[in-house]
Design a protein around this motif. Structure first.
Motif, mmCIF file in Angstrom:
data_model
loop_
_atom_site.group_PDB
_atom_site.id
_atom_site.type_symbol
_atom_site.label_atom_id
_atom_site.label_comp_id
_atom_site.label_asym_id
_atom_site.label_seq_id
_atom_site.Cartn_x
_atom_site.Cartn_y
_atom_site.Cartn_z
ATOM 1 N N GLU A 1 0.493 144.977 -0.189
ATOM 2 C CA GLU A 1 -0.611 144.186 -0.647
ATOM 3 C C GLU A 1 -1.559 145.069 -1.877
ATOM 4 N N ARG A 2 -1.117 145.342 -2.213
ATOM 5 C CA ARG A 2 -1.052 146.578 -3.894
ATOM 6 C C ARG A 2 -1.167 145.319 -4.410
ATOM 7 N N LYS B 1 -2.911 144.511 12.740
ATOM 8 C CA LYS B 1 -3.767 145.753 12.081
ATOM 9 C C LYS B 1 -4.915 144.721 11.951
ATOM 10 N N LYS C 1 3.011 148.235 4.105
ATOM 11 C CA LYS C 1 2.516 146.838 3.722
ATOM 12 C C LYS C 1 1.582 146.940 3.004
ATOM 13 N N GLU C 2 0.360 148.450 2.942
ATOM 14 C CA GLU C 2 -0.230 148.620 1.740
ATOM 15 C C GLU C 2 0.553 148.451 0.690
#
Length: 686
Positions: A225-226, A394, A221-222
């Motif tokens: 997002e990035r 989260k 997920k990071e």
């Protein structure tokens, strides 16, 4: 020099000039003429209500069935590819979330698939948003699960339960009934309430699988997002986790070898409609109210956000109808309460979805699993679904990062946050929600009782008036005090308003009157006539307080409205005995931010006008809205017609009006007294 800098310089050097009269309320009303509005008769209204025209029928159909409006205008070549890609992407995400969120709702996973199918199809026909993804939502599922576990706990004694398997199946069947009842009721009354439910991992192997999947999902997920600007579509991590988890579990036979809990049987096919158990309504109505409120709030906020981004409007009432029907009708097909999923909505919108056909396509993928391929996921470890749930929560956990921001910006919002969290943690989400609403209402009352009060000054050579404490360039106008409040004036803060006016402006009629009495005594002592002093003081008191020496502000709940101002009889030769200070002749009350004033506020305002008028100070009202003028009229503030002269269209009008009034008074005072005509000399008689 670029174009933007040229525009800034041009804007800074431009000037505007206005040539108009000073608009007091009576002057402005003379320039305005109300439109003649002929009200329709009752017969015309009934005829208009019951008349049936093609346009009216079409509008009714568009209102209650929005698909009839956008589907005929569907631009196939322009929209179909985006809807196709978006539908597949959303469906790939909806499958694992449906299975996972069913665990939160404490029902078998297949009911998460049902909830991902029926409501989505219905919303396609009923909803007005083109981009949100309807279906199971983590918070709503938690709330459903809280009710189900509360009414049907794990240790419930099931009549006729022969073994653990039969007992579990019977328990799950009862929980499905509870979920159906809550969903039906929430669809009818649209409400919210729930209790956070813990996810249970029973052994080391399950824990290891869950932690591994959790780490992969969190890192993925990071990554999404990035690199979201570079990726054509977010990587469907949950789907890959489900596929990999199912493959590993089936390949290594984790259920038999390591006693790992798996999804279990996913029966193929759709279940026939069933009636929810309405006898449970009295046990779940509070939860249903809370669930409906939360579900609608999440849906409408996300729908409006995406609608604003893409330049169209959503109908809040129709969204409420759509959600209500999706929940109430869906409950007949054994779904649990649904809402807008934030993550899926962003995927549906971000992958090019144009209409709700993308949601329909996603639901058809779920239908394929229900009818044909569900058995492939029976070996899926529940730990994988637990990891999916936690990762999707989260955002909820990240709200703790808001605490430093609220600490810096708003202690009131910080109080609401902490109170809601603590009450939800210890009392449950239902009482936590109620507590949060009560605290929020109390903060509203506190804010209206403690508004900001400002004394305004003029930006020189302009009609702009700003807080004198904020900027050095702003100067007060000699003889005038301008007082501003940023809240309504009503029973809860009217006394505070009156006190703040005297405190902030430094002009207190009681102090002025006390100083005048002391000046009278000093003057009398100087001339050596104490009796004259006492008589003069009594005379002044009587002139100030009324003919009988009493204050006629209120009597038998009747408002006594005084003249605009009482002409001061304080002799000029006594001014040298007064303490030094500003010679204030006008108080201007800025009402531009006052949206209403109640009867208590009107009485307070009348008292302010009288109190300052008694010491020769005019009180003007500037910037009153039509609603405030109507409130003053309804509460008989203008019983003395002269009080209408106190109303001005703006602060600047009031300032100019005050200056003109004082100039005329000075001119009148300096004019020589008129000469009396004398009789002509009589002619003596001859």
């Amino acid at each position: 020099m670029d174009h933007a800098e040229e525009n800034e310089i041009l804007a800074a050097t431009r000037r505007y000039y206005v040539d108009r009269p000073i608009f007091s309320h009576p002057v402005l009303q003379e320039r305005l003429h109300k439109k003649d509005k002929v009200p329709d008769s009752i017969g015309d209204k009934l005829k208009q209500a019951f008349i049936c025209t093609p346009k009216k029928i079409r509008n009714i159909i568009y209102m209650f069935l929005p698909i009839s409006k956008w589907l005929p205008a569907y631009k196939f070549k322009e929209y179909v590819l985006g809807d196709l890609v978006s539908g597949i992407s959303t469906g790939v995400l909806q499958l694992p979330q449906g299975l996972a969120f069913a665990m939160l709702a404490a029902v078998p996973p297949v009911f998460g698939l049902y909830s991902s199918f029926y409501p989505v199809i219905m919303y396609c026909f009923l909803g007005t948003s083109r981009h949100i993804s309807i279906g199971p939502f983590a918070v709503i599922s938690l709330m459903i699960g809280a009710v189900a576990v509360r009414l049907v706990p794990d240790d419930i004694v099931i009549p006729g339960g022969v073994n653990a398997t039969n007992g579990t199946e019977a328990r799950d069947a009862l929980r499905v009934k509870v979920a159906m009842s809550v969903t039906l009721l929430s669809g009818i009354i649209q409400s919210t309430v729930a209790v956070l439910q813990n996810v249970k991992n029973l052994n080391v192997c399950s824990l290891g699988v869950g932690l591994m999947v959790f780490g992969l999902l969190l890192g993925g997920k990071e990554f999404n997002e990035r690199f979201k600007e570079k990726l054509p579509a977010p990587i469907p991590l949950e789907f890959f986790a489900v596929v990999m988890g199912t493959g590993i579990s089936a390949g290594f036979n984790l259920q038999e070898s390591y006693n790992v809990d798996v999804v279990g049987t996913l029966p193929l096919g759709l279940l026939p409609p069933a009636n929810p158990d309405t006898s449970l309504f009295h046990l779940v109505y509070v939860d249903a109210i809370a669930i409906a409120i939360v579900g609608f709030s999440v849906t409408i906020s996300m729908a409006k956000t995406l609608a604003n981004k893409h330049g169209y409007q959503v109908d809040g009432n129709q969204e409420l109808i759509a959600l209500g029907l999706c929940n109430s009708i869906g409950s007949l097909f054994q779904t649990f309460s649904i809402s807008c999923s934030l993550s899926r909505s962003l995927v549906q919108e971000g992958t090019g979805g144009k209409t709700q056909l993308a949601g329909c396509l996603a639901s058809l993928m779920i239908l394929l699993v229900i009818l044909a391929t569900g058995f492939l996921f029976e070996s899926l470890p529940q730990a994988v679904l637990s990891a999916i749930v936690i990762v999707n929560l989260k955002g909820m956990f990240m709200q703790f990062s808001d605490l430093p921001f609220f600490w810096r910006t708003s202690k009131i919002e910080l109080t609401i946050w902490l109170t809601t969290f603590v009450s939800s943690l210890f009392l449950g989400l239902d009482y936590g929600l109620i507590t949060a609403v009560i605290i929020a209402l109390l903060t509203v009352i506190y804010r209206t009782q403690s508004p900001s009060y400002k004394v305004l000054g003029q930006l020189p050579d302009t009609d702009v008036y700003i807080d004198i404490d904020a900027f050095e360039e702003v100067k007060e106008i000699p003889g005038i005090k301008i007082f501003q409040i940023n809240a309504p004036i009503y029973y809860a803060n009217s006394d505070l308003y009156s006190s703040a006016l005297k405190r902030k402006t430094g002009v207190n009629p009681a102090h002025i009157m006390g100083a005048r009495r002391k000046a009278m005594r000093k003057y009398a002592k100087e001339v050596g006539n104490a009796n004259m002093a006492n008589a003069t003081v009594v005379k002044v008191d009587a002139e100030v307080d009324g003919e009988d020496g009493t204050k006629p502000e209120e009597e038998d709940d009747e408002i006594k409205f005084p003249p605009v101002v009482t002409k001061s009889t304080f002799p000029e030769e006594l001014q040298r005995f007064m303490p030094p200070g500003d010679n204030i002749h006008t108080i201007i009350l800025d009402f531009t931010q006052v949206n209403f004033i109640d009867s208590v506020g009107v009485k307070t305002l009348a008292g302010i006008v009288k109190e300052y008028g008694d010491v020769g100070i005019y009180v003007y009202l500037a910037g009153c809205s039509a609603q405030v003028v109507n409130d003053l009229t309804q509460n008989r503030f203008f019983e003395n017609p002269a009080l209408k002269e106190l109303l001005f269209h703006s602060i600047h009008d009031a300032v100019l009006g005050s200056q003109v009034r004082e100039a005329l008074a000075e001119q009148e005072a300096s004019a020589p007294p008129p000469q009396e005509d004398s009789e002509p000399n009589a002619t003596p008689e001859a």
